[in-house]
Design a protein around this motif. Structure first.
Motif, PDB file in Angstrom:
ATOM      1  N   GLN A 183     -76.604  83.783  81.091  1.00  0.00           N
ATOM      2  CA  GLN A 183     -76.108  82.242  80.864  1.00  0.00           C
ATOM      3  C   GLN A 183     -77.171  81.555  80.430  1.00  0.00           C
ATOM      4  OE1 GLN A 183     -78.323  79.585  83.936  1.00  0.00           O
ATOM      5  NE2 GLN A 183     -76.600  77.961  84.143  1.00  0.00           N
ATOM      6  N   ARG A 229     -75.498  79.857  76.566  1.00  0.00           N
ATOM      7  CA  ARG A 229     -75.692  77.913  76.173  1.00  0.00           C
ATOM      8  C   ARG A 229     -76.656  78.917  74.818  1.00  0.00           C
ATOM      9  NH1 ARG A 229     -78.161  74.521  81.257  1.00  0.00           N
ATOM     10  NH2 ARG A 229     -75.904  75.232  82.698  1.00  0.00           N
ATOM     11  N   THR A 254     -73.777  78.730  72.058  1.00  0.00           N
ATOM     12  CA  THR A 254     -73.204  77.345  72.210  1.00  0.00           C
ATOM     13  C   THR A 254     -73.292  76.559  71.265  1.00  0.00           C
ATOM     14  OG1 THR A 254     -71.358  77.632  74.293  1.00  0.00           O
ATOM     15  CG2 THR A 254     -71.869  75.727  73.808  1.00  0.00           C
ATOM     16  N   GLU A 261     -70.858  73.863  79.991  1.00  0.00           N
ATOM     17  CA  GLU A 261     -69.308  75.364  81.494  1.00  0.00           C
ATOM     18  C   GLU A 261     -69.403  74.172  82.449  1.00  0.00           C
ATOM     19  OE1 GLU A 261     -73.259  77.365  82.227  1.00  0.00           O
ATOM     20  OE2 GLU A 261     -72.457  77.163  79.984  1.00  0.00           O
ATOM     21  N   ASP A 262     -70.597  73.483  83.416  1.00  0.00           N
ATOM     22  CA  ASP A 262     -70.538  72.989  83.686  1.00  0.00           C
ATOM     23  C   ASP A 262     -70.131  70.931  84.035  1.00  0.00           C
ATOM     24  OD1 ASP A 262     -73.010  72.070  82.319  1.00  0.00           O
ATOM     25  OD2 ASP A 262     -74.276  72.340  84.263  1.00  0.00           O
TER      26      ASP A 262
END
Length: 417
Positions: A68, A72, A75, A130-131
């Motif tokens: 994860q 991040r 990104t 993404e959340d």
């Protein structure tokens, strides 16, 4: 005789049952890979093995966290790279806008290009994870990172200074994001004077102050600006005092701060309409002696790239700006765009350091995982080859006991006569 036969039969049956159980146990060990089928067989080893199992399961969660985190950080790296490319494009356009031959229409065209770059940067700084959370809003990640405040005509940061962290190893937490305050709000604005128009005494009819050589002015500003909140309101006022010459001598000027001479003193001849160059500034005054022009050093401040672009766009679209004021707009924009780019690059470097740390921790976790699994295997897992060998051995023992019992069951006293 009957009692003896019963004992023989019972003893052989018990042996066969024991061997059958041994075969079943050996078969279960071979199928499950477990060294101990019950806790009572090896309580210490099983207890220690459970500790290693917990470590292995924790490491699995760390691996998920690392996955994860890498997503991040990747990104953010991509977004920052795009932001910096847009800032650099704006720098190039600002330099281009300094071409003295450009007319108002051409300047407006450049302003239009800057507006599109501003829109692109605004979209990038408001990127969501993404959340659905805004990645540059800190802990306030449900709030949009930047929005335009139409009341004050400026872009305002909507997040805070928080930084989310993700645990990737025991005692190791890595920042999974950077907040917009640190990246975009900590950009140094251009050091300048409060106003290009000086405050004049009646004997002077005109007076202007323009920063011409930025590095010299920056040095002067850093040396002479008084940041003390308790300082007088005139503490950062620079005075250009004109005195009349005596007995035919030329008029004189002296540059002071808050009514006190600078050290060393700055004095010279004053000629009506001529420009005085001092500390990277051009001081222009018209009028007769005695007289005085005052101007104030601007307080150091920060400015985000969106507002820098807004000021540039407004300046390019304003046909009423004098050439001097127009050049000041470009100078301010260029310096602040460069500072904005440097701050993004600084964040990228920090991001790269974190990504390297994650890679190193990943390797360390992998090594620990191998060691933990090996240690657990030594404690509670059986060697496959040994398990198969033991199964074969127990099967042979069972076969022998069954065959022996069969032969003994067919024997009688008459076999020996």
């Amino acid at each position: 005789m009957r009692l003896s036969n019963n004992l023989m039969y019972q003893g052989n049956i018990n042996k066969i049952l024991e061997n059958q159980q041994n075969v079943a146990n050996a078969q279960e060990r071979a199928n499950t890979g477990k060294k101990y089928l019950t806790t009572s067989e090896g309580p210490a080893a099983i207890s220690q093995g459970m500790l290693y199992t917990n470590k292995i399961e924790t490491n699995v969660q760390y691996s998920k966290n690392i996955s994860q985190l890498n997503g991040r950080l990747d990104t953010e790296e991509t977004i920052l790279k795009s932001i910096n490319l847009n800032i650099q494009s704006a720098e190039s356009l600002t330099i281009q806008a300094g071409n003295g031959s450009y007319d108002a229409s051409t300047k407006q065209g450049i302003a239009g290009e800057l507006r599109e770059l501003q829109k692109a940067i605004l979209s990038l700084v408001n990127t969501r994870a993404e959340d659905g959370k805004f990645i540059f809003s800190g802990y306030q990640d449900s709030s949009q990172t930047y929005a335009y405040d139409s009341t004050n005509n400026e872009y305002v940061y909507g997040g805070d200074q928080g930084q989310h962290k993700i645990s990737i190893a025991e005692g190791v937490d890595i920042k999974s994001s950077d907040n917009g305050f640190d990246i975009f709000e900590k950009v140094d604005a251009r050091l300048n004077v409060v106003s290009n128009d000086g405050t004049l005494t009646p004997s002077l009819t005109k007076g202007t102050v323009y920063v011409d050589k930025q590095s010299e002015f920056d040095d002067f500003h850093k040396d002479y600006y008084n940041p003390d909140p308790a300082a007088t309101v005139t503490a950062n006022t620079i005075n250009v005092v004109i005195t009349a010459g005596v007995a035919g001598a030329p008029d004189q000027y002296e540059i002071m701060q808050d009514g006190l001479p600078l050290v060393p003193a700055v004095v010279g001849e004053y000629t009506d309409g001529e420009t005085i160059e001092f500390a990277g500034m051009k001081l222009s005054m018209e009028g007769s002696a005695p007289g005085q022009m005052d101007f104030e050093l601007e307080k150091p401040k920060k400015e985000n790239v969106l507002n820098t672009l807004e000021s540039l766009i407004n300046g390019l679209n304003d046909p009423l700006l004098s050439e001097e004021d127009y050049q000041q707009v470009l100078a301010t924009g260029l310096i602040q765009l460069k500072s904005a780019s440097e701050q993004v690059v600084f964040t990228q470097a920090s991001l790269g350091g974190r990504m390297k740390a994650v890679s190193q921790i990943t390797d360390s976790n992998s090594g620990l995982d191998i060691n933990n699994k090996a240690s657990r295997s030594d404690l509670i897992e059986i060697d496959t080859a040994a398990a198969i060998s033991d199964l074969g051995k127990q099967e042979v023992a069972l076969q022998v006991s069954q065959a022996t019992f069969g032969r003994l069951a067919n024997l009688s006293l008459f076999d020996y006569l």
